[in-house]
Design an enzyme around this catalytic site. Structure first.
Site, mmCIF file in Angstrom:
data_model
loop_
_atom_site.group_PDB
_atom_site.id
_atom_site.type_symbol
_atom_site.label_atom_id
_atom_site.label_comp_id
_atom_site.label_asym_id
_atom_site.label_seq_id
_atom_site.Cartn_x
_atom_site.Cartn_y
_atom_site.Cartn_z
ATOM 1 C CB ALA A 64 -33.093 33.387 -46.924
ATOM 2 N N GLY A 107 -27.918 33.907 -46.520
ATOM 3 C CA GLY A 107 -28.335 34.976 -45.608
ATOM 4 C C GLY A 107 -27.602 34.904 -44.274
ATOM 5 C CD GLU A 110 -26.889 37.886 -48.276
ATOM 6 O OE1 GLU A 110 -27.863 37.192 -47.906
ATOM 7 O OE2 GLU A 110 -26.886 38.512 -49.346
ATOM 8 C CD GLU A 130 -26.964 33.486 -51.282
ATOM 9 O OE1 GLU A 130 -25.815 33.100 -51.581
ATOM 10 O OE2 GLU A 130 -27.208 34.216 -50.301
HETATM 11 N N1 CO8 Z 1 -33.907 26.997 -45.407
HETATM 12 C C1 CO8 Z 1 -34.824 26.151 -44.910
HETATM 13 N N2 CO8 Z 1 -34.529 25.012 -44.273
HETATM 14 C C2 CO8 Z 1 -33.238 24.695 -44.127
HETATM 15 C C3 CO8 Z 1 -32.212 25.516 -44.617
HETATM 16 C C4 CO8 Z 1 -32.596 26.712 -45.288
HETATM 17 N N3 CO8 Z 1 -31.694 27.597 -45.758
HETATM 18 N N4 CO8 Z 1 -31.034 24.941 -44.343
HETATM 19 C C5 CO8 Z 1 -31.316 23.798 -43.692
HETATM 20 N N5 CO8 Z 1 -32.634 23.647 -43.569
HETATM 21 C C6 CO8 Z 1 -33.379 22.536 -42.951
HETATM 22 C C7 CO8 Z 1 -33.405 21.320 -43.868
HETATM 23 O O1 CO8 Z 1 -34.425 21.436 -44.816
HETATM 24 C C8 CO8 Z 1 -33.634 20.223 -42.859
HETATM 25 O O2 CO8 Z 1 -34.996 20.198 -42.524
HETATM 26 P P1 CO8 Z 1 -35.782 18.763 -42.408
HETATM 27 O O3 CO8 Z 1 -35.076 18.057 -41.282
HETATM 28 O O4 CO8 Z 1 -37.173 19.185 -42.073
HETATM 29 O O5 CO8 Z 1 -35.623 18.087 -43.727
HETATM 30 C C9 CO8 Z 1 -32.871 20.693 -41.628
HETATM 31 O O6 CO8 Z 1 -32.688 22.105 -41.797
HETATM 32 C C10 CO8 Z 1 -31.508 20.084 -41.516
HETATM 33 O O7 CO8 Z 1 -30.835 20.295 -42.750
HETATM 34 P P2 CO8 Z 1 -29.857 19.184 -43.369
HETATM 35 O O8 CO8 Z 1 -30.400 17.818 -43.154
HETATM 36 O O9 CO8 Z 1 -29.580 19.591 -44.772
HETATM 37 O O10 CO8 Z 1 -28.583 19.415 -42.419
HETATM 38 P P3 CO8 Z 1 -27.066 19.106 -42.725
HETATM 39 O O11 CO8 Z 1 -26.357 19.318 -41.440
HETATM 40 O O12 CO8 Z 1 -26.895 17.796 -43.435
HETATM 41 O O13 CO8 Z 1 -26.614 20.242 -43.766
HETATM 42 C C11 CO8 Z 1 -26.466 22.538 -44.552
HETATM 43 C C12 CO8 Z 1 -26.555 21.588 -43.329
HETATM 44 C C13 CO8 Z 1 -25.139 22.275 -45.300
HETATM 45 C C14 CO8 Z 1 -26.487 23.941 -44.000
HETATM 46 C C15 CO8 Z 1 -27.621 22.264 -45.511
HETATM 47 O O14 CO8 Z 1 -28.828 22.235 -44.761
HETATM 48 C C16 CO8 Z 1 -27.769 23.307 -46.571
HETATM 49 O O15 CO8 Z 1 -27.071 23.262 -47.580
HETATM 50 N N6 CO8 Z 1 -28.732 24.252 -46.388
HETATM 51 C C17 CO8 Z 1 -29.049 25.249 -47.395
HETATM 52 C C18 CO8 Z 1 -27.951 26.287 -47.513
HETATM 53 C C19 CO8 Z 1 -28.319 27.321 -48.527
HETATM 54 O O16 CO8 Z 1 -28.484 27.047 -49.701
HETATM 55 N N7 CO8 Z 1 -28.439 28.554 -48.090
HETATM 56 C C20 CO8 Z 1 -28.789 29.677 -48.947
HETATM 57 C C21 CO8 Z 1 -30.247 29.879 -48.894
HETATM 58 S S1 CO8 Z 1 -30.775 31.162 -50.014
HETATM 59 C C22 CO8 Z 1 -30.398 32.596 -49.200
HETATM 60 O O17 CO8 Z 1 -29.895 32.627 -48.129
HETATM 61 C C23 CO8 Z 1 -30.750 33.874 -49.929
HETATM 62 C C24 CO8 Z 1 -30.459 35.083 -49.062
HETATM 63 C C25 CO8 Z 1 -31.170 36.249 -49.618
HETATM 64 C C26 CO8 Z 1 -31.471 37.252 -48.488
HETATM 65 C C27 CO8 Z 1 -32.629 38.095 -48.810
HETATM 66 C C28 CO8 Z 1 -33.902 37.362 -48.504
HETATM 67 C C29 CO8 Z 1 -35.084 37.938 -49.121
#
Ligand code: CO8
Length: 256
Positions: A64, A107, A110, A130
């Protein structure tokens, strides 16, 4: 290009691709709305017999959109009613094949678990991180995961937030098949074509009964199966399928 792309690569197949690479295909509200609409349209379109859901070549979806959630309160989250958007995917009566390369996190994992079959590339990483950002899964991550892999693997993933690779995911039953990354989409599409060539009513009943029966007591589930089995004997496609077998020819299914 839109964040969610729809294509018709071949007859009967709808390919839905996430296309928000700058945010690692994070599922913001607009993306989830577009996904819900695409699945609702697929459900209503008799010409679509199987859906393939894919991310980009190097990432499925990183979860998400954290930017959309960071400052939200509980009531904000409740009023977003995102479960209705997920439900449109879960309730799609057509089989859904997910093709996953790279991260399928939160997400994103999921979303993959909403599919009926998951083809993973060697680079795929499945995780529910998460807990690392102070929350827990909210779109089935605790429930679909435990049903897919059992308590002990699910707890480990959920409580540590640590992702598992494609081979480990395959070993625990979280994916159907692992192939080279370049083969993910071709494999998913070939599988979809095979499914699209099967009699649609039988396909629909198999999906419905498997999913509904999995959460019902065994006797109830067996009754569901029996009723659906009986029902298919009133279909044109059952007569055609069996007659074609006896006449040693290819069947021609009409979905009725
Ligand atoms: N949300 C928003 N932006 C994101 C997300 C995300 N989940 N993941 C990556 N991005 C963005 C980064 O902020 C970054 O943006 P910017 O260039 O503007 O700074 C860009 O994507 C690239 O990201 P990275 O530089 O971090 O890229 P990497 O290749 O180094 O890493 C990863 C990739 C490992 C995927 C890393 O980005 C990461 O850990 N992302 C977050 C993963 C995470 O925690 N996911 C869980 C999110 S919570 C969730 O999913 C709850 C679900 C509930 C569902 C119900 C909803 C109501």
């Amino acid at each position: 290009m839109p964040d969610v792309i729809q294509e018709r690569p071949s007859n009967g197949i709808l390919l839905i691709r996430l296309n928000r690479p700058e945010a690692r295909n994070a599922l913001n509200t607009a993306v989830r709305q577009a996904l819900a609409t695409a699945f609702e349209e697929a459900a209503a379109d008799d010409g679509i017999r199987c859906v393939v859901l894919a991310g980009s070549d190097d990432v499925f979806a990183a979860g998400a959109d954290i930017r959309e959630m960071a400052d939200a309160g509980a009531v904000d989250i409740m009023l977003r009613q995102t479960h209705l958007l997920w439900r449109a995917i879960a309730q799609c009566p057509k089989p859904v094949v997910a093709g996953v390369c790279g991260y399928a996190l939160g997400g994103g994992c999921e979303l993959a678990m909403h599919a009926d079959i998951i083809i993973a590339g060697e680079s795929a990483q499945f995780g529910q991180p998460e807990v690392r950002v102070g929350i827990m899964p909210g779109a089935g991550g605790t429930q679909r995961l435990v049903r897919a892999v059992g308590k002990f693997k699910a707890m480990k993933m959920l409580l540590t937030g640590k992702p598992v690779g494609a081979r480990a995911a395959e070993a625990m039953g979280l994916v159907s098949e692992v192939v080279a990354d370049a083969e993910v989409l071709p494999t998913a599409l070939a599988l979809a074509e095979t499914i699209a060539g099967q009699p649609p009513l039988a396909v629909r009943q198999i999906k419905e009964v498997l999913l509904a029966g999995a959460d019902a007591p065994l006797e109830t589930a067996l009754m569901l199966e029996r009723k659906a089995f009986q029902l298919l004997f009133d279909s044109h496609d059952q007569k055609e399928g069996m007659q074609a077998f006896l006449e040693r020819r290819r069947p021609s299914y009409e979905g009725r």
